[in-house]
Design an enzyme around this catalytic site. Structure first.
Site, PDB file in Angstrom:
ATOM      1  CB  ALA A  51      -1.216  -0.132   1.665  1.00 47.02           C
ATOM      2  CB  THR A  52       1.718   3.943  -2.687  1.00 44.46           C
ATOM      3  OG1 THR A  52       0.083   3.974  -2.746  1.00 44.46           O
ATOM      4  CG2 THR A  52       2.007   3.056  -2.857  1.00 44.46           C
ATOM      5  CB  THR A  53       0.763   8.249  -1.230  1.00 44.85           C
ATOM      6  OG1 THR A  53       1.476   7.859  -2.186  1.00 44.85           O
ATOM      7  CG2 THR A  53       0.880   9.741  -1.006  1.00 44.85           C
ATOM      8  CE  LYS A  84      -3.327   2.740  -0.709  1.00 41.38           C
ATOM      9  NZ  LYS A  84      -1.889   3.494  -1.883  1.00 41.38           N
TER      10      LYS A  84
END
Length: 274
Positions: A51-53, A84
């Site tokens: 998972a990113t930003t 997220k």
């Protein structure tokens, strides 16, 4: 004699921590109890979606957290629909960048931890207490983080004693840091922070705070391939939560759709390349 059900001993537990209870009775169920064996450094991360930003910022009367919808696995897009950012309890939210599977397990355990404390103690945990409990969970994941499966959370909530929104960041060793004004984690965070520095202002109202969050994620997606921007074809928009004295609230998709369309139209009209 039938084996004793560990659930029967919850009310006898000397600690109000559900994690402590699980550690004593079923330690194998803890996310941090998993073992990868002798995997080489970094190899595990290439096999698990990341998972990113995530971005978070304060505004007049509360705090906001937003995340894009993309998960990656190496140079592949593993998911365009991942969430997220989640409510931790009525007055706090949690967003996590890093290994997606472990992150989701940590979110669920943290939600149960807060609910368990409130049932045992008869009162909600303070915001500082919540942020410290989360730090302990991140610290317990350190062995897996050293094998490339790091989980990096961002925690925000409304402090009912100070009557203000606050946000906290962490490192993989469980270090806890209170951030002021705004912060971002994940692969696109360097670009999101640049946008936040330009767009954030003291005493933003809620509508402008949501606009700033969407625009900062758009800037991150513009320069970071692991961060997903608004998807007009699939009608996918960022997940945005605000937290104030009334509790947490997810911003409806129709509002995020309109904000995203306005942003893209404005930038298209400007005709800028970089």
């Amino acid at each position: 004699m039938a084996p004793r059900d560990p659930a029967d001993s919850i009310h006898q537990a000397p600690s109000s921590s559900f994690t402590d209870h699980l550690t004593r009775h079923r330690p194998e169920l803890l996310p941090s109890s998993r073992s990868l064996g002798p995997a080489s450094n970094g190899s595990a991360a290439e096999l698990a979606p990341q998972a990113t930003t995530i971005v978070s910022l304060t505004y007049a009367g509360g705090v906001l957290m937003a995340g894009d919808r993309r998960a990656t696995m190496g140079n592949m897009i593993a998911s365009r629909h991942i969430k997220k950012v989640f409510p931790a309890d009525h007055f706090s939210v949690l967003g996590i960048a890093g290994t997606a599977g472990l992150a989701l397990d940590m979110i669920r355990l943290f939600q149960v931890e807060l609910e368990h404390y409130e049932k045992i103690e008869g009162t909600p945990m303070s915001l500082d207490g919540k942020s410290n409990r989360l730090a302990a969970m991140v610290r317990s994941n350190l062995p897996l983080a050293l094998q490339g499966l790091a989980v990096v959370p961002l925690f925000a909530g409304f402090d009912t004693q100070r009557r203000t929104g606050r946000l906290f960041s962490y490192d993989v060793t469980g270090g806890r840091y209170e951030e002021y004004e705004h912060h971002s984690v994940g692969s696109g965070s360097v670009f999101a922070r640049g946008a936040l520095k330009k767009l954030w202002q003291p005493n933003l109202d809620e509508e402008d705070a949501v606009r700033v969050a969407v625009e900062s994620l758009y800037d991150a997606a513009d320069d970071d391939s692991a961060t997903g921007g608004p998807d007009m074809v699939r009608r996918l928009w960022p997940v945005v939560y605000v937290v104030n004295s009334a509790g947490n609230r997810e911003i409806p998709e129709r509002e995020l759709q309109q904000l995203s369309r306005d942003l893209i139209s404005r930038r298209t009209a400007a005709g800028l390349e970089a």
